[in-house]
Write a protein that holds these residues in place. Structure first.
Motif, PDB file in Angstrom:
ATOM      1  N   TRP A 169     -22.025  95.477  64.769  1.00 20.61           N
ATOM      2  CA  TRP A 169     -22.737  94.897  63.634  1.00 20.61           C
ATOM      3  C   TRP A 169     -23.206  93.472  63.932  1.00 20.61           C
ATOM      4  CZ3 TRP A 169     -24.708  97.688  60.065  1.00 20.61           C
ATOM      5  CH2 TRP A 169     -24.095  98.844  59.595  1.00 20.61           C
ATOM      6  N   SER A 170     -22.269  92.611  64.303  1.00 20.27           N
ATOM      7  CA  SER A 170     -22.599  91.178  64.402  1.00 20.27           C
ATOM      8  C   SER A 170     -23.629  90.905  65.484  1.00 20.27           C
ATOM      9  CB  SER A 170     -21.325  90.369  64.675  1.00 20.27           C
ATOM     10  OG  SER A 170     -20.393  90.549  63.634  1.00 20.27           O
ATOM     11  N   TRP A 171     -23.329  91.308  66.715  1.00 18.61           N
ATOM     12  CA  TRP A 171     -24.246  91.024  67.817  1.00 18.61           C
ATOM     13  C   TRP A 171     -25.544  91.803  67.694  1.00 18.61           C
ATOM     14  CZ3 TRP A 171     -23.919  86.840  70.383  1.00 18.61           C
ATOM     15  CH2 TRP A 171     -22.680  86.248  70.622  1.00 18.61           C
ATOM     16  N   ILE A 173     -27.161  92.502  64.814  1.00 17.33           N
ATOM     17  CA  ILE A 173     -28.024  91.801  63.852  1.00 17.33           C
ATOM     18  C   ILE A 173     -28.493  90.466  64.425  1.00 17.33           C
ATOM     19  CG2 ILE A 173     -28.064  90.707  61.587  1.00 17.33           C
ATOM     20  CD1 ILE A 173     -26.151  92.865  60.615  1.00 17.33           C
ATOM     21  N   ILE A 174     -27.584  89.739  65.097  1.00 17.42           N
ATOM     22  CA  ILE A 174     -27.974  88.447  65.687  1.00 17.42           C
ATOM     23  C   ILE A 174     -29.054  88.644  66.755  1.00 17.42           C
ATOM     24  CG2 ILE A 174     -27.154  86.553  67.129  1.00 17.42           C
ATOM     25  CD1 ILE A 174     -24.469  86.767  65.674  1.00 17.42           C
ATOM     26  N   SER A 175     -28.862  89.623  67.612  1.00 12.32           N
ATOM     27  CA  SER A 175     -29.847  89.863  68.681  1.00 12.32           C
ATOM     28  C   SER A 175     -31.189  90.271  68.109  1.00 12.32           C
ATOM     29  CB  SER A 175     -29.325  90.942  69.635  1.00 12.32           C
ATOM     30  OG  SER A 175     -28.088  90.579  70.192  1.00 12.32           O
ATOM     31  N   LEU A 176     -31.175  91.120  67.095  1.00  6.76           N
ATOM     32  CA  LEU A 176     -32.431  91.564  66.491  1.00  6.76           C
ATOM     33  C   LEU A 176     -33.156  90.400  65.808  1.00  6.76           C
ATOM     34  CD1 LEU A 176     -34.186  94.071  65.975  1.00  6.76           C
ATOM     35  CD2 LEU A 176     -32.914  94.426  63.849  1.00  6.76           C
ATOM     36  N   THR A 177     -32.425  89.522  65.153  1.00  6.98           N
ATOM     37  CA  THR A 177     -33.039  88.380  64.471  1.00  6.98           C
ATOM     38  C   THR A 177     -33.644  87.398  65.470  1.00  6.98           C
ATOM     39  OG1 THR A 177     -31.431  88.602  62.677  1.00  6.98           O
ATOM     40  CG2 THR A 177     -32.633  86.522  62.833  1.00  6.98           C
ATOM     41  N   ILE A 318     -17.116 109.377  61.538  1.00  8.04           N
ATOM     42  CA  ILE A 318     -17.928 108.383  62.237  1.00  8.04           C
ATOM     43  C   ILE A 318     -17.145 107.090  62.394  1.00  8.04           C
ATOM     44  CG2 ILE A 318     -20.072 109.369  61.359  1.00  8.04           C
ATOM     45  CD1 ILE A 318     -20.301 106.935  59.511  1.00  8.04           C
ATOM     46  N   SER A 319     -17.472 106.338  63.389  1.00  6.58           N
ATOM     47  CA  SER A 319     -16.805 105.076  63.674  1.00  6.58           C
ATOM     48  C   SER A 319     -17.856 104.028  64.007  1.00  6.58           C
ATOM     49  CB  SER A 319     -15.825 105.233  64.846  1.00  6.58           C
ATOM     50  OG  SER A 319     -15.306 103.973  65.234  1.00  6.58           O
ATOM     51  N   TYR A 320     -17.505 102.778  63.699  1.00  9.29           N
ATOM     52  CA  TYR A 320     -18.402 101.659  63.988  1.00  9.29           C
ATOM     53  C   TYR A 320     -17.867 100.782  65.113  1.00  9.29           C
ATOM     54  CZ  TYR A 320     -20.384 103.098  59.532  1.00  9.29           C
ATOM     55  OH  TYR A 320     -20.939 103.833  58.515  1.00  9.29           O
ATOM     56  N   GLU A 321     -16.896 101.288  65.828  1.00 11.20           N
ATOM     57  CA  GLU A 321     -16.406 100.566  66.995  1.00 11.20           C
ATOM     58  C   GLU A 321     -17.445 100.643  68.118  1.00 11.20           C
ATOM     59  OE1 GLU A 321     -13.694  98.791  67.312  1.00 11.20           O
ATOM     60  OE2 GLU A 321     -13.019  99.215  65.246  1.00 11.20           O
TER      61      GLU A 321
END
Length: 561
Positions: A169-171, A173-177, A318-321
């Motif tokens: 999630w974090s990286w 969104i940051i990379s896309l922004t 489902i997993s978000y790992e």
């Protein structure tokens, strides 16, 4: 009032000196005519007249008889000289605003405007009037928005959730922004550099690279990535469009389909045939309607894809790992490949100068103004599409996201619980978007073909030659698509190879052409972004190659799915 006005006007005229030849008057018609006075007589020669007799003292004469407007002053009249005020020319003086002065002022104003414009006059190449990109220059901000949106969003946005499975999630969104803001800045740089040199318009990306880096180096650096971003993207569009048409037919037909449906290659051929028909539109401005259709369909199907995905129950388990590979090295290269996918999602910079070349430009109304206005609207809508697709797609499918992207996930997990009409409409919109995107990405290739023809023959392409070029290009793209059916799976590698066109080269071009003062903020910014772009390009390309090897991608030539 008339007499006094005439008197003031005559005072400004110096009196005739004594002994000078007086002016001729109609009173002396004959060269033998003589006028006698009570003091003396004077013979009149041709072209002269006798001085007027002075019978009455000047002081006793009325002023009107001394300075009558209808009769010139007599040289024998002695009047006190009036000091004259020196006349200084002024653009606002009553004398200059007279009926004679007003046209002169207009001429001077026009001359000033011309001198201001002369340094901005574009040295037009006669060949530009024959080529598809520069044939028509009646574009505007609306056309710019249509073209930029059609070129800036497409199938590559559907793969963004795959990058989030490795970045989290974090990286993610940051990379896309960061990528979005970075490419928006480089787009502004390209728009400003279109007319960076007075009298010259850089109508194509390679032309600007040659002006910045030199003739040979500019071609070596930009020719391959720009050709791929045009011809390679068109080939990938054939693959995705043909496969999507096949899925659309299966959804609509359902179990009633015949026993001998069309093969994938045959669907490729159907899609290419439609592209060739649409490609007969002559120039870039003429496909503005198609770009509008492409923009509308892109926004619609992107919204439908992520909207349908988040509105349905998520798959169990489902997993978000972050998905990790077997070794740390493999994981690192997979992360680089994911960043390459994000970089590949933002495309269209190779077409920015071509789109701006379709607009009229002058010193007071440069083409950069409507171009930037249209680009801002277009990329605001791009952000409204790519961020929900990446975030919503990852939320809906997590680590179950297939490598083909969110569209494949929607069909795999929800083909039974979504109405066939909605699903079929989504796939049909993707087909329409691929058809329209094929036209704008193929236009630089058409322009290159016709530039070669016109430079050799010194005349414009006849309609049959232009049609032949486009039919030939369509079937060459079809052949490459059949020979390399895995081309659409190389998003990470191709994103790394073409990344400098979007993120690095515009910054270097700004430094080379604008020459900002050393060690200023602009100098540091452009050098820093340019160097980072080159480093990221190398890293993402290596990551793409490693990902292909690690995932065991089988290069099946001439064997489409």
């Amino acid at each position: 009032m008339e007499e006094s006005g005439g008197e003031r006007e005559l005072v400004s005229i110096p009196p005739t000196p004594m002994g000078a030849t007086p002016p001729f008057t109609p009173g002396a018609h004959s060269p033998h005519h003589q006028i006698s006075t009570n003091s003396h007589s004077h013979a009149v020669t041709p072209g002269q007249r006798s001085p007027r007799p002075s019978q009455t003292p000047a002081s006793t004469r009325p002023p009107s008889s001394l300075v009558s407007p209808s009769m010139p002053r007599s040289p024998l009249l002695k009047t006190p000289r009036t000091p004259r005020t020196p006349w200084t020319p002024s653009l606002i003086s009553p004398r200059f605003l007279s009926p004679i002065g007003t046209p002169m002022k207009r001429v001077l104003t026009n001359m000033k405007t011309y001198l201001e414009e002369v340094g901005h006059l574009t040295k037009l190449n006669p060949q530009d009037a024959w080529l598809p990109i520069t044939e028509s220059r009646n574009g505007n901000a609306y056309y710019a928005a249509f073209h930029n949106l059609n070129a800036g969003i497409g199938f590559q946005a559907l793969i963004l959730p795959v990058a989030f499975t490795l970045l989290g999630w974090s990286w993610g969104i940051i990379s896309l922004t960061i990528a979005y803001l970075w490419q928006l800045y480089t787009l502004w740089v390209l728009i400003m550099l279109h007319e960076a040199v007075p009298g010259k318009r850089y109508n194509r990306y390679v032309e600007l690279a040659q002006a910045a880096f030199g003739e040979r180096l500019g071609v070596w650096l930009t020719l391959f990535p720009t050709v791929y971003l045009s011809a390679g993207t068109a080939t990938a569009l054939i693959l995705i469009g043909g496969e999507t048409m096949k899925l659309f037919f299966q959804i609509v037909c359902g179990p009633t389909c015949g026993s001998n449906p069309l093969t994938t290659v045959e669907w490729y051929l159907v899609f290419v045939s439609l592209c060739i028909v649409l490609s007969q539109l002559p120039n870039l401005n003429s496909i503005a309607g198609l770009s509008l259709i492409g923009a509308i369909t892109a926004i619609t199907y992107c919204t439908m894809v992520w909207g349908l995905s988040i509105s349905r129950p998520r798959p169990l388990g489902i997993s978000y790992e972050n998905v990790k590979s077997k070794t740390d090295t493999a994981t690192a290269f997979s992360v680089l490949n994911s960043l390459g996918i994000i970089a590949f999602a933002f495309r269209g910079h190779n077409l920015a100068l071509e789109i701006q070349a379709t607009m009229p430009s002058s010193l007071k109304h440069p083409a950069s103004v409507p171009m930037w206005r249209g680009a801002k609207v277009a990329y605001l809508l791009v952000a409204m599409c790519v961020f929900p697709i990446a975030i919503g797609g990852y939320w809906a499918y997590g680590d179950f996201m297939p490598t083909g992207g969110i569209l494949n996930a929607l069909y795999a997990f929800h083909n039974q619980d979504i109405a066939r009409g909605l699903l079929a409409t989504t796939f049909l919109l993707v087909v329409f978007n691929c058809l329209s995107s094929f036209q704008i990405y193929s236009m630089p290739v058409f322009d290159s073909f016709e530039a070669g023809y016109t430079s050799r023959t010194n005349k414009p392409c006849p309609p049959w030659v232009r049609a032949g070029f486009r039919v030939f290009y369509g079937f060459i793209s079809f052949f490459i698509g059949v020979a390399l059916p895995f081309l659409s799976s190389l998003a990470g590698l191709l994103g790394g190879l073409t990344l400098p066109v979007t993120f690095a080269y515009p910054c270097f071009m700004w430094v080379c052409i604008k020459k900002p003062k050393k060690y200023t903020s602009g100098w540091y910014l452009n050098w820093g972004l340019g160097i980072l772009g080159i480093l990221f390009s190398l890293a993402f390309s290596i990551g793409g190659v490693w990902s292909m090897v690690d995932s065991g991608l089988k290069l099946k030539f001439f064997k489409p799915n």
